[in-house]
Design an enzyme around this catalytic site. Structure first.
Site, mmCIF file in Angstrom:
data_model
loop_
_atom_site.group_PDB
_atom_site.id
_atom_site.type_symbol
_atom_site.label_atom_id
_atom_site.label_comp_id
_atom_site.label_asym_id
_atom_site.label_seq_id
_atom_site.Cartn_x
_atom_site.Cartn_y
_atom_site.Cartn_z
ATOM 1 C CB SER A 1 -10.520 -14.395 3.635
ATOM 2 O OG SER A 1 -9.307 -13.765 3.342
ATOM 3 N N GLY B 1 -11.949 -6.715 2.203
ATOM 4 C CA GLY B 1 -11.122 -6.109 1.160
ATOM 5 C C GLY B 1 -10.264 -4.979 1.685
ATOM 6 C CG ASP C 1 -2.813 -12.717 6.392
ATOM 7 O OD1 ASP C 1 -1.816 -12.044 6.715
ATOM 8 O OD2 ASP C 1 -3.350 -12.655 5.263
ATOM 9 C CG HIS D 1 3.938 -9.281 -0.799
ATOM 10 N ND1 HIS D 1 3.264 -10.093 -1.681
ATOM 11 C CD2 HIS D 1 3.088 -8.267 -0.520
ATOM 12 C CE1 HIS D 1 2.067 -9.570 -1.947
ATOM 13 N NE2 HIS D 1 1.935 -8.463 -1.244
HETATM 14 C C1 GLA Z 1 -1.734 -11.324 2.286
HETATM 15 C C2 GLA Z 1 -1.342 -12.790 2.463
HETATM 16 C C3 GLA Z 1 -0.194 -12.929 3.475
HETATM 17 C C4 GLA Z 1 0.964 -11.989 3.144
HETATM 18 C C5 GLA Z 1 0.448 -10.579 2.881
HETATM 19 C C6 GLA Z 1 1.535 -9.671 2.378
HETATM 20 O O1 GLA Z 1 -2.287 -10.825 3.486
HETATM 21 O O2 GLA Z 1 -2.432 -13.555 2.904
HETATM 22 O O3 GLA Z 1 0.242 -14.266 3.524
HETATM 23 O O4 GLA Z 1 1.712 -12.483 2.072
HETATM 24 O O5 GLA Z 1 -0.589 -10.553 1.934
HETATM 25 O O6 GLA Z 1 2.491 -9.460 3.348
#
Ligand code: GLA
Length: 388
Positions: A134, A128, A178, A39
């Site tokens: 995704s 999940g 991601d 995050h």
């Molecule tokens: C998900 C979001 C990412 C990131 C993570 C937490 O994977 O897609 O952008 O914020 O949570 O680190």
């Protein structure tokens, strides 16, 4: 879980049964595991993920008409269709297809002409699980459509479009981690990503270190609400601290402003500020092959996600505690464990000396909420997206 060859066979068979014949090309985009930096991405901060061996494949062949058809092996060959030149709406019956619809929509929004196409999708990333199934779907679609339409988009451009697909079409206001690591991952390396400049520094993963991914069996439900709420708290805290993003704040600034922030905003900001520092330290520890320091940083990261950011769940805390105890006992503290990904379920990542990976996997007594032994993956950092 399907092997890479089996997955390739599956995507070709799915394509043939839906559309007949063979695709013109197959694109592949990997899932990822985030070693540390949770995050922090949408706070303009630092993350340290690696692309892994599981992936999504997209087989594609152009059509002469205006239609885009997509079928998915993982949803029993369900199909979703839309016209390339009309406004694109979400598909309530096939929500997985929104990552395809959203990607085409994002590409069109910046002026790329997308021709009609038949697409077949197959993946082996547990859904999940916090391993970015995704994001990898969106990046694989972008990679296929860029090649098929002669757009020659850079991996970073594809990642930004995939992020826009998720934020603007699907409705999760995610960061860039991601998509960027799926597009730009490098074999044998984690990427230290500066999410403000998008600079990616490859950090070699020591030869003798194994990455274990243990799926808690707690599948993330409809958590977009929680995720967007965390992001909103961070933005509110940054505004009250007078900084553009929490990346620009430090602990003294946070303490000075304590009275202006709610208790929740204060805790969320403290997680992000301390997690950014831990991520930079972890990149150094990884580079130095210092598994003891890495383990300490993992432990502090998990505690911060549990206590300040409030995104873990009791079964996940229990799994992490068991892994930490096993690592403390059998590898003299060389290594560590923490939840990985957005939270509220999904997988735990552990780093351990390679020689101990099998013993630790065997010793695990954790059981999923359904009472089963957890899925354990021993992963190596693999390459980013490309044509197969
Ligand atoms: C998900 C979001 C990412 C990131 C993570 C937490 O994977 O897609 O952008 O914020 O949570 O680190």
């Amino acid at each position: 879980m399907a092997s890479p060859t089996a997955l390739h066979d599956t995507v070709l068979a799915t394509f043939a049964s839906a559309f007949g014949g063979a695709p013109t090309l197959v694109a592949r985009a990997p899932g990822r595991v985030n070693l540390i930096g949770e995050h922090t991405d949408y706070n303009d901060g630092f993350v340290l993920p690696a692309a892994i061996g599981v992936a999504t494949l997209v087989a594609a062949r152009p059509r002469a008409d205006r239609w885009i058809h997509v079928t998915a092996a993982d949803f029993s060959g369900a199909t979703s269709s839309f016209a390339r030149d009309e406004p694109i709406a979400p598909d309530a019956a096939q929500p997985w297809a929104d990552y395809v619809r959203g990607m085409v929509s994002a590409m069109r929004a910046v002026g790329h002409a997308i021709a009609g196409v038949d697409l077949a999708v197959a993946g082996n990333i547990p859904q999940g699980s916090g391993l970015s199934s995704s994001a990898s779907l969106a990046v694989a679609v972008g990679t296929a459509l860029s090649a098929l339409n002669g757009l020659d988009l850079s991996p970073t451009a594809i990642a930004l479009l995939a992020q826009s697909c998720e934020c603007d079409f699907v409705g999760t206001r995610c960061g860039i981690m991601d998509q960027l690591v799926s597009a730009r991952g490098r074999s044998g390396h984690a990427l230290l990503i500066d999410c403000r400049s998008l600079a990616c520094q490859p950090v070699p993963i020591p030869e003798d270190m194994a990455i274990l991914i243990v799926h808690s069996g707690v599948v993330r439900g409809l958590v977009e609400g929680h995720y967007n709420e965390r992001r909103a708290s961070c933005e509110a805290a940054a505004a009250k601290l007078g900084v553009a993003a929490l990346r620009d704040a430090d602990l003294p600034l946070l303490e000075d402003a304590r009275g202006h922030l709610s208790t929740v905003e204060h805790a969320r900001a403290r997680h992000v500020i301390t997690e950014n520092a831990r991520t930079l330290q972890a990149a150094e520890a990884l580079r130095a092959g210092d598994l003891v320091s890495l383990g300490e940083l993992f432990a502090a990261s998990h505690a911060s996600m549990r206590d300040d950011f409030a995104i873990t769940l009791p079964p996940i805390d229990a799994l992490v505690a068991e892994l930490q105890a096993l690592i403390g006992g059998s590898c003299d503290g060389r290594g560590g464990a923490r939840m990985t990904g957005g939270g509220f379920g999904g997988a735990v990542v552990a780093v351990v000396p390679k020689d101990y990976a099998a013993a630790i996997t065997h010793a695990l007594t954790y059981r999923t909420p359904a009472g089963a032994a957890p899925l354990v993956m021993v992963e190596q950092a693999g390459p980013g997206a490309g044509l197969v």
